[in-house]
Write an enzyme that holds these catalytic residues in place. Structure first.
Site, mmCIF file in Angstrom:
data_model
loop_
_atom_site.group_PDB
_atom_site.id
_atom_site.type_symbol
_atom_site.label_atom_id
_atom_site.label_comp_id
_atom_site.label_asym_id
_atom_site.label_seq_id
_atom_site.Cartn_x
_atom_site.Cartn_y
_atom_site.Cartn_z
ATOM 1 N N GLN A 82 -47.396 -6.129 44.106
ATOM 2 C CA GLN A 82 -48.686 -6.600 43.581
ATOM 3 C C GLN A 82 -48.515 -7.831 42.696
ATOM 4 O OE1 GLN A 82 -51.836 -5.911 44.129
ATOM 5 N NE2 GLN A 82 -51.485 -4.274 45.607
ATOM 6 N N SER A 83 -47.575 -8.691 43.034
ATOM 7 C CA SER A 83 -47.320 -9.889 42.215
ATOM 8 C C SER A 83 -48.498 -10.871 42.246
ATOM 9 C CB SER A 83 -46.066 -10.588 42.756
ATOM 10 O OG SER A 83 -45.966 -11.900 42.246
ATOM 11 N N ASN A 84 -48.993 -11.217 41.052
ATOM 12 C CA ASN A 84 -50.013 -12.262 40.953
ATOM 13 C C ASN A 84 -49.404 -13.623 41.281
ATOM 14 O OD1 ASN A 84 -52.261 -10.651 39.871
ATOM 15 N ND2 ASN A 84 -50.943 -10.424 38.078
#
Ligand SMILES: *Cc1c(COP(=O)(O)O)cnc(C)c1O
Length: 343
Positions: A82-84
């Protein structure tokens, strides 16, 4: 105005700068005396540009500027599922006409469908990135570098950005932000007591500290709450990156260890794992300001700031600026953390 000349570094404009600074009037009304007379402001880096917005766009301005100058045709980066940063690298690459490949590890122990498919992960696909999912223990940076070599053998040119985009070049984005916000504060007549940010890959804090030092300010004006590494490691990384960034701007200049102010007490059990204080902070901001914190970074950091203000860390009348770093898509990966409507 705080002058910081970064014109020699190639930069690809991705944000509508400067981002606004706003008072938190609704939240202040709600909390009343619990704020001990502290005046709270936010800098809206969550509004930035496109792709869902967030702090990584400031780093990507310099990272993609450098990649373009080197003739890259592909951007490759790494992160958690879930890396921005991965999501914004995908969006910025799409906009810049670069191919994008993401190496994402399942490093957070969450198996929910929403975590695996929704939020940032859904947007990575939408922005056209090629996504490689790796197990928790995989070395995603090594995989990314091997892929860059393989592309090179095919006559392509890939540029690898580290986790969070927090190379010294990426950190220049927040050195520039330091100068930007000092100029804004001066124009608003605000004498800032503290600038507060979350600390993940350390580049946001490191860049701010470097920018403050380079403009003759005390780097202790910036403070971070660590949400990824434990405090000791986060501190060491922040100091090292701050000095590497400052070295790009002013070769030979140094920030001493006591120039880095970092608190590791609000991370909870680990990176990406919700805490009750985070839930409370996200709800409070949503219900008093209609603004969104995120569950992984800004929610925990804002919870830490509220804790410290309530504990009387800042004298009455102090102006404290919290940088809203974005990460809104992350909320959609954590529906279970917020699903109890009675709270
Ligand atoms: C990455 C991120 C941070 C932390 O920034 P670092 O430079 O990695 O320390 C804070 N907030 C959000 C929403 C992020 O995505």
């Amino acid at each position: 105005m705080a002058d910081l000349d970064l014109a020699r570094f190639p930069r690809l404009p991705l944000l509508g700068l400067p981002t606004p600074i706003e008072p938190l009037a609704g939240l202040t009304r709600q909390l009343g005396d619990a704020l001990n007379g502290v005046r709270l402001f936010v800098k809206r880096d969550d509004l930035a540009g496109f792709g869902g917005g967030g702090n990584k766009l400031r780093k990507l301005e310099f990272l993609l500027g450098a990649a373009r100058q080197e003739g890259a045709d592909t951007a490759i980066t790494v992160g958690a599922l879930q890396s921005n940063h991965a999501r914004l690298t995908a969006a910025a690459s799409a906009r810049s006409g670069l191919a994008c490949e993401l190496f994402l590890t399942r490093s957070v122990p969450r198996e929910q469908e929403a975590y695996r498919r929704n939020g940032n992960r859904l947007l990575d696909d939408l922005f056209g990135a090629s996504v490689h999912e790796l197990p928790r223990e995989a070395d995603n940076l090594a995989a990314a570098q091997a892929r860059a070599e393989a592309l090179k053998a095919e006559g392509r040119r890939a540029y690898v950005f580290p986790a969070g985009g927090s190379s010294p070049v990426g950190c220049l984005g927040y050195a520039a932000c330091a100068a930007e916000l000092l100029g804004q504060a001066e124009a608003m007549g605000l004498d800032l007591a503290q600038i507060v940010v979350p600390n993940g890959s350390a580049g946001t804090h490191a860049g701010l500290a470097a920018g403050l030092a380079a403009t003759g300010r005390n780097p202790r004006l910036a403070k971070s709450y660590a949400v990824l590494a434990e405090a000791e490691q986060a501190f060491a990384e922040t100091l090292e990156k701050a000095n590497a960034t400052l070295d790009l701007i002013k070769p030979g200049a140094r920030i001493a260890a006591d120039g880095i102010v970092l608190d590791g007490a609000h991370r909870g059990p680990g990176y990406g794992i919700p805490t009750d204080a985070m839930r409370e902070a996200v709800r409070l901001m949503a219900r008093t300001e209609g603004m969104l914190l995120d569950p992984v970074y800004s929610g925990k950091a804002f919870a830490g700031l509220l804790h410290d203000i309530r504990a009387g860390l800042y004298p009455a009348g102090s102006a404290v600026l919290f940088v809203m770093t974005g990460g809104v898509p992350g909320l959609f990966a954590y529906p279970d953390a917020f699903s109890d409507a009675s709270e």
